[in-house]
Design a protein around this motif. Structure first.
Motif, PDB file in Angstrom:
ATOM      1  N   ASP A  15       0.854  -1.198   0.000  1.00 27.88           N
ATOM      2  CA  ASP A  15       0.000   0.000   0.000  1.00 27.88           C
ATOM      3  C   ASP A  15       0.885   1.241   0.000  1.00 27.88           C
ATOM      4  O   ASP A  15       0.794   2.112   0.879  1.00 27.88           O
ATOM      5  CB  ASP A  15      -0.932  -0.007   1.213  1.00 27.88           C
ATOM      6  CG  ASP A  15      -1.930   1.157   1.184  1.00 27.88           C
ATOM      7  OD1 ASP A  15      -2.200   1.657   0.077  1.00 27.88           O
ATOM      8  OD2 ASP A  15      -2.413   1.565   2.264  1.00 27.88           O
ATOM      9  N   ALA A  16       1.760   1.313  -1.002  1.00 27.57           N
ATOM     10  CA  ALA A  16       2.780   2.356  -1.031  1.00 27.57           C
ATOM     11  C   ALA A  16       2.834   3.017  -2.406  1.00 27.57           C
ATOM     12  O   ALA A  16       2.536   2.386  -3.420  1.00 27.57           O
ATOM     13  CB  ALA A  16       4.154   1.760  -0.704  1.00 27.57           C
ATOM     14  N   PRO A  17       3.226   4.298  -2.455  1.00 26.94           N
ATOM     15  CA  PRO A  17       3.482   4.926  -3.753  1.00 26.94           C
ATOM     16  C   PRO A  17       4.635   4.223  -4.461  1.00 26.94           C
ATOM     17  O   PRO A  17       5.462   3.545  -3.842  1.00 26.94           O
ATOM     18  CB  PRO A  17       3.858   6.362  -3.384  1.00 26.94           C
ATOM     19  CG  PRO A  17       3.379   6.562  -1.994  1.00 26.94           C
ATOM     20  CD  PRO A  17       3.424   5.222  -1.329  1.00 26.94           C
ATOM     21  N   ARG A  18       4.686   4.439  -5.769  1.00 30.14           N
ATOM     22  CA  ARG A  18       5.709   3.784  -6.602  1.00 30.14           C
ATOM     23  C   ARG A  18       6.362   4.834  -7.484  1.00 30.14           C
ATOM     24  O   ARG A  18       5.673   5.561  -8.204  1.00 30.14           O
ATOM     25  CB  ARG A  18       5.044   2.712  -7.446  1.00 30.14           C
ATOM     26  CG  ARG A  18       5.915   2.021  -8.464  1.00 30.14           C
ATOM     27  CD  ARG A  18       5.020   1.150  -9.324  1.00 30.14           C
ATOM     28  NE  ARG A  18       5.710   0.504 -10.418  1.00 30.14           N
ATOM     29  CZ  ARG A  18       5.105   0.043 -11.503  1.00 30.14           C
ATOM     30  NH1 ARG A  18       3.798   0.177 -11.636  1.00 30.14           N
ATOM     31  NH2 ARG A  18       5.802  -0.536 -12.463  1.00 30.14           N
ATOM     32  N   LEU A  19       7.687   4.906  -7.396  1.00 34.45           N
ATOM     33  CA  LEU A  19       8.440   5.819  -8.245  1.00 34.45           C
ATOM     34  C   LEU A  19       9.340   5.001  -9.165  1.00 34.45           C
ATOM     35  O   LEU A  19       9.881   3.967  -8.763  1.00 34.45           O
ATOM     36  CB  LEU A  19       9.298   6.768  -7.401  1.00 34.45           C
ATOM     37  CG  LEU A  19       8.558   7.772  -6.503  1.00 34.45           C
ATOM     38  CD1 LEU A  19       9.565   8.599  -5.729  1.00 34.45           C
ATOM     39  CD2 LEU A  19       7.650   8.664  -7.337  1.00 34.45           C
ATOM     40  N   THR A  20       9.509   5.489 -10.385  1.00 36.97           N
ATOM     41  CA  THR A  20      10.322   4.777 -11.364  1.00 36.97           C
ATOM     42  C   THR A  20      11.317   5.732 -11.984  1.00 36.97           C
ATOM     43  O   THR A  20      10.948   6.832 -12.437  1.00 36.97           O
ATOM     44  CB  THR A  20       9.440   4.165 -12.469  1.00 36.97           C
ATOM     45  OG1 THR A  20       8.497   3.289 -11.870  1.00 36.97           O
ATOM     46  CG2 THR A  20      10.286   3.389 -13.467  1.00 36.97           C
ATOM     47  N   SER A  21      12.586   5.333 -11.996  1.00 34.20           N
ATOM     48  CA  SER A  21      13.641   6.115 -12.645  1.00 34.20           C
ATOM     49  C   SER A  21      13.945   5.486 -14.001  1.00 34.20           C
ATOM     50  O   SER A  21      14.142   4.271 -14.105  1.00 34.20           O
ATOM     51  CB  SER A  21      14.910   6.123 -11.782  1.00 34.20           C
ATOM     52  OG  SER A  21      16.000   6.670 -12.500  1.00 34.20           O
ATOM     53  N   ALA A  22      13.986   6.314 -15.023  1.00 34.46           N
ATOM     54  CA  ALA A  22      14.293   5.799 -16.358  1.00 34.46           C
ATOM     55  C   ALA A  22      15.733   5.337 -16.446  1.00 34.46           C
ATOM     56  O   ALA A  22      16.091   4.500 -17.266  1.00 34.46           O
ATOM     57  CB  ALA A  22      14.022   6.875 -17.406  1.00 34.46           C
ATOM     58  N   GLY A  23      16.576   5.867 -15.593  1.00 34.71           N
ATOM     59  CA  GLY A  23      17.987   5.478 -15.630  1.00 34.71           C
ATOM     60  C   GLY A  23      18.685   6.052 -16.845  1.00 34.71           C
ATOM     61  O   GLY A  23      18.126   6.826 -17.631  1.00 34.71           O
ATOM     62  N   ARG A  24      19.919   5.668 -16.979  1.00 34.72           N
ATOM     63  CA  ARG A  24      20.681   6.100 -18.139  1.00 34.72           C
ATOM     64  C   ARG A  24      21.656   4.998 -18.488  1.00 34.72           C
ATOM     65  O   ARG A  24      22.538   4.658 -17.707  1.00 34.72           O
ATOM     66  CB  ARG A  24      21.433   7.395 -17.819  1.00 34.72           C
ATOM     67  CG  ARG A  24      22.150   7.987 -19.036  1.00 34.72           C
ATOM     68  CD  ARG A  24      22.914   9.240 -18.630  1.00 34.72           C
ATOM     69  NE  ARG A  24      22.019  10.222 -18.039  1.00 34.72           N
ATOM     70  CZ  ARG A  24      22.404  11.100 -17.124  1.00 34.72           C
ATOM     71  NH1 ARG A  24      23.643  11.094 -16.682  1.00 34.72           N
ATOM     72  NH2 ARG A  24      21.548  11.970 -16.620  1.00 34.72           N
ATOM     73  N   SER A  25      21.457   4.385 -19.614  1.00 34.19           N
ATOM     74  CA  SER A  25      22.367   3.316 -20.035  1.00 34.19           C
ATOM     75  C   SER A  25      22.551   3.400 -21.535  1.00 34.19           C
ATOM     76  O   SER A  25      21.760   4.024 -22.247  1.00 34.19           O
ATOM     77  CB  SER A  25      21.809   1.944 -19.643  1.00 34.19           C
ATOM     78  OG  SER A  25      20.564   1.721 -20.272  1.00 34.19           O
ATOM     79  N   PHE A  26      23.589   2.772 -22.007  1.00 35.76           N
ATOM     80  CA  PHE A  26      23.903   2.763 -23.433  1.00 35.76           C
ATOM     81  C   PHE A  26      23.375   1.471 -24.060  1.00 35.76           C
ATOM     82  O   PHE A  26      23.147   0.489 -23.357  1.00 35.76           O
ATOM     83  CB  PHE A  26      25.414   2.889 -23.622  1.00 35.76           C
ATOM     84  CG  PHE A  26      25.961   4.218 -23.166  1.00 35.76           C
ATOM     85  CD1 PHE A  26      26.058   5.282 -24.042  1.00 35.76           C
ATOM     86  CD2 PHE A  26      26.347   4.403 -21.840  1.00 35.76           C
ATOM     87  CE1 PHE A  26      26.550   6.508 -23.617  1.00 35.76           C
ATOM     88  CE2 PHE A  26      26.835   5.614 -21.405  1.00 35.76           C
ATOM     89  CZ  PHE A  26      26.937   6.678 -22.296  1.00 35.76           C
ATOM     90  N   PRO A  27      23.203   1.461 -25.363  1.00 33.77           N
ATOM     91  CA  PRO A  27      22.687   0.248 -26.017  1.00 33.77           C
ATOM     92  C   PRO A  27      23.607  -0.942 -25.774  1.00 33.77           C
ATOM     93  O   PRO A  27      24.833  -0.808 -25.738  1.00 33.77           O
ATOM     94  CB  PRO A  27      22.657   0.632 -27.500  1.00 33.77           C
ATOM     95  CG  PRO A  27      22.679   2.120 -27.527  1.00 33.77           C
ATOM     96  CD  PRO A  27      23.443   2.555 -26.324  1.00 33.77           C
ATOM     97  N   VAL A  28      22.995  -2.096 -25.592  1.00 34.67           N
ATOM     98  CA  VAL A  28      23.739  -3.359 -25.432  1.00 34.67           C
ATOM     99  C   VAL A  28      23.272  -4.305 -26.524  1.00 34.67           C
ATOM    100  O   VAL A  28      22.075  -4.597 -26.656  1.00 34.67           O
ATOM    101  CB  VAL A  28      23.513  -3.992 -24.047  1.00 34.67           C
ATOM    102  CG1 VAL A  28      24.208  -5.348 -23.968  1.00 34.67           C
ATOM    103  CG2 VAL A  28      23.999  -3.069 -22.944  1.00 34.67           C
TER     104      VAL A  28
END
Length: 827
Positions: free
Chosen positions: A172-185
């Motif tokens: 029963d909690a809020p949810r945060l999402t970080s897009a992050g930063r990564s290079f193509p693999v």
């Protein structure tokens, strides 16, 4: 990387704002986003923190040490000042520490020792997707503390690969999402050649990757054994390269070397277990090579043993591993399994597949089973764990923790090993017990298979004397020696470990850790052993412990017929009599004999479930005989009792009324409930009997109804009648079955004049009418008699009138006289 460059920094204001308004939060962020090292430091500025500490749970020691070190450097300090860590056998904290990185077992101890968590403002669960048992328990305990004692406590659950929506709903909690930063693999599958060994395939893949791509290589392997094989295969590669292992058994210096760039500027190949999957950063990695396997614990419910097994990783793990190649620039990931192979989407929680003795002991200390787990512990595994703890003396028969159980828990290891450490009677024995604890916990140091635990201890003793045998790994023995020293320090044991002991001395101590696996040689087959828990085990053909009359088994492998004895030590019978006098039994035993379908009475000598001697005894004691017959029903099932159709129907009537009218408080008469409570209702009925068939139908009926007083029995007959009087004046039987409406089968002519369907259970439940032809054949099934007369009867009358002309088929069934007879001849 400069902390300001971490993608998670953009999310930190929202994170702090969310925690200001709500005490729980789920944070999803991909590898490299910086959640492990930036979130705890950001929480230091939260107004709700006051002077409280931030605890961050890291599943792995390597990651805990590395994360604390990185955060400390950001603060311009050494670990142990503002940021510190605590892991097993190692601690760097002080009174100034405000961010404390701990491993899973440490968190559990902190909560158990101080349920109010005084001085703790927040708990951060990092890499929760790994779903270790201790992490699930830590979260369950933290939630209980928050709901009962500390509503101000903040709980943050973080992961890179997780069902964030499901977890947010659970918490029963809020949810945060970080897009992050990564290079193509770029992901590719590197096929194996026909009959090619995996290490040969790996060597080809590494050579190709080094030729085609820049940067360091990170190779994922399931365990230390595979890392050693891979290191041997890759050492001869051309070029100036460094091949480095990375796993939890390495020293701090060796781990640090794998986590840092090569000081001489060489390209590196890091051979890692899934410790490198998350949290730790390996600089310069541009290529990941993944064998697609991991070593994980599995619980075998048939044998009751847990063991590490090499298993295929999940798709989430494969994605996370591949992502390690794209942390600094474009990367490449090679997978050494066929592209057609499908992986499970997510990792199976450890709680569903491991032995649960430690969890059961923690729950007993906490005093409640009502904890909220993301996945509940399996009932069977938890019951087996509690039985083991009872054997160890950690729980009483009511599953309450004993004073000895509290001492076991304080040692912070598996209850088996803790029981052995506490059982040592002298300092010398305690030092030997520390050796054995280190040996049992460690991977096998021997290069060749041996089922004698004494061989491993002798290799350890030779290593200490400066003459390690060639059949053992020096590094493994060094790690075991270091763990034994840690145990001696933990126990405040000043005695030095012995240089030489008889093998049975090992077994005498190990028997306290494995009381259920004390084993005696089978009198008819010297390669088979009966265990104290009733199971059987067999030796290898070339067993080093062949011929020993008694063994204590520390490792077993389940097989179809008998378990295979993997590791054991001889134990002295006199020592068992001294240390476990209450486990020896001599007396008359009455058992059910399936072949003769009667009780057999014998005088037996036993050690737990191991029969030491047996001879016929006289007529059994009546009370013992009644108990034995009751136990036999538990094994054979309720069908072994003399049921009649009438009694089965009475039972179904009670079960139906229990569902239809719960306010009556009727007992549960399901198979499971009757078997569980058979001591209350069935045992008295067997008084004075020595055979199952001596119990007749009348006695069974009285036993079954014994829990109901006379008035309640009368109500059952009234509310769920056996027979119903129909308009023809006849009584017709009603058939009951739980989950279905009661059935009344009656000839159609007997219901003329009846408008509404009969009902039972004080009018709550209509019967299901099976309307029959004069010949007893079904014409219609209905619970709506009025609708039948109106809509269906005319068609039935038209069809049946010619077939049964001697029976009445009136135009108006509402006013016709009901009858069960045909019309008189001539009418």
């Amino acid at each position: 990387m400069d902390p300001a460059d971490f993608p998670i920094r953009e999310l930190l204001p929202g994170l702090l704002s969310s925690l200001q308004a709500h005490p729980r939060l789920v944070l999803e962020a991909p590898p490299g986003a910086g959640k492990t090292t930036q979130v705890p430091l950001a929480l230091l500025d939260a107004p709700w923190r006051g002077d409280g500490r931030i605890l961050m749970l890291e599943p792995r020691r390597v990651a805990a040490r590395a994360a604390a070190g990185f955060m400390a450097r950001q603060c311009g300090e050494a670990p142990g000042e503002t940021v510190g860590y605590r892991i097993r056998f190692e601690s760097k904290v002080s009174t100034r520490t405000r961010v404390e990185v701990v491993t899973e077992g440490i968190l559990t101890r902190l909560v158990q020792d101080d349920p109010t968590l005084e001085g703790v403002a927040a708990i951060v669960f990092d890499e929760f997707h790994e779903r270790h048992l201790a992490g699930d328990l830590g979260l369950a305990l933290a939630l209980d503390v928050q709901s009962q004692l500390r509503p101000d406590l903040r709980i943050v659950v973080m992961s890179a690969t997780l069902d964030g929506a499901g977890l947010a709903s659970f918490l029963d909690a809020p949810r945060l999402t970080s897009a992050g930063r990564s290079f193509p693999v770029n992901v590719a599958h590197f096929p194996a050649r026909r009959d090619e060994a995996w290490n040969v395939q790996l060597r080809r893949c590494v050579a190709e990757a080094m030729e085609k791509h820049p940067g360091d290589l990170l190779v994922f392997l399931p365990g230390r054994r595979e890392i050693d094989l891979a290191q041997a295969a890759l050492t001869a590669l051309p070029g100036d390269i460094a091949v480095l292992p990375l796993h939890g058994d390495l020293s701090v210096d060796q781990q640090s070397a794998a986590l840092a760039s090569d000081p001489a500027g060489r390209r590196r190949i890091v051979l890692a277990t899934n410790v490198a999957e998350s949290s730790v950063t390996l600089p310069g990695v541009r290529v990941v090579i993944d064998l697609g396997q991991a070593r994980e614990p599995r619980y075998d419910p048939n044998s009751g043993f847990s063991r590490l097994e090499t298993v295929a990783i999940s798709q989430a793990s494969a994605d996370q591993r591949a992502g390690r190649a794209g942390r600094v620039a474009e990367g490449w990931a090679y997978r050494l399994w066929p592209q057609s192979q499908r992986l499970e989407p997510m990792r199976t929680p450890e709680i569903a597949q491991v032995e649960l003795a430690g969890l059961a002991l923690e729950l007993a200390v906490w005093g409640s089973d009502a904890l909220r787990f993301p996945d509940a512990p399996p009932v069977g595994a938890l019951a087996a764990a509690r039985e083991l703890l009872r054997r160890l003396g950690a729980l009483d028969d009511s599953h309450r923790i004993t004073p000895f159980g509290r001492k076991l828990l304080a040692l912070g290891t598996h209850p088996r090993l803790a029981a052995m450490l506490l059982a040592a009677p002298t300092p010398d024995a305690a030092a030997l017990a520390c050796d054995l604890a280190a040996l049992v916990e460690a991977r096998d140091p021997l290069r060749e298979r041996s089922d004698a635990l004494a061989t491993r201890w002798q290799a350890l003793a030779a290593f200490r004397a400066g003459r390690p045998p060639g059949a053992a790994h020096r590094g493994a023995l060094a790690a075991i020696d270091a763990a034994a020293r840690q145990w001696r320090r933990r126990l405040r044991c000043d005695a030095s470990p012995p240089a030489q002991v008889p093998p049975h001395r090992l077994g005498d101590l190990l028997a306290h850790a494995f009381p259920d696996r004390i084993a005696r040689q089978h009198p008819g087959d010297p390669r088979r052993y009966q265990l104290a828990n009733g199971r059987m085990a067999r030796l290898f053909d070339d067993s080093a412990v062949f011929g020993e009359p008694w063994l204590v088994v520390t490792e077993l492998r389940f097989e179809a017929r008998d378990s295979l004895l993997m590791r054991a030590a001889p134990v002295d019978e006199a020592g068992l009599a001294r240390d476990f006098p209450d486990r020896f039994f001599e007396g008359d035993v009455v058992r059910w004999d399936a072949q003769s379908r009667a009780l057999v009475s014998r005088r037996e000598r036993r050690f737990d479930a191991i029969t030491l001697g047996s001879r016929p005894a006289g007529r059994p004691d009546p009370a013992v005989a009644a108990q034995a017959l009751t136990d036999a029903v538990g094994e054979l099932g309720l069908d072994a009792l003399p049921w009649t159709d009438a009694l089965r129907q009475w039972r179904e009537r009670v079960r139906c009324l229990r569902e239809w009218m719960p306010e009556l408080g009727l007992p549960d008469l399901s198979d499971a409930a009757l078997l569980e409570s058979r001591a209350q209702w069935l045992l008295p009925a067997f008084a004075g009997k020595t055979r199952l068939d001596a119990l007749d139908e009348q006695a069974l009926g009285e036993a079954l109804k014994s829990g109901l007083d006379w008035s309640l029995r009368q109500r059952i007959d009234s509310l769920a009648p056996r027979r119903i009087t129909v308009p023809s004046g006849q009584e017709r039987p009603v058939s009951y079955a739980l989950g279905s409406p009661p059935v009344l089968a009656v000839k159609l002519q007997e219901l003329f004049g009846l408008a509404d369907t009969p009902r039972v259970a004080d009018g709550r439940v209509p019967v299901l009418l099976h309307l029959l032809s004069p010949g007893g054949k079904p014409l219609q099934v209905t619970q709506d008699l009025r609708s039948f007369w109106q809509a269906t009867y005319p068609e039935v009358r038209k069809e049946m009138k010619g077939r049964y002309p001697r029976h009445p088929w009136p135009d108006d069934p509402w006013t016709a006289t009901a009858t069960h007879r045909a019309k008189p001849r001539g009418t």
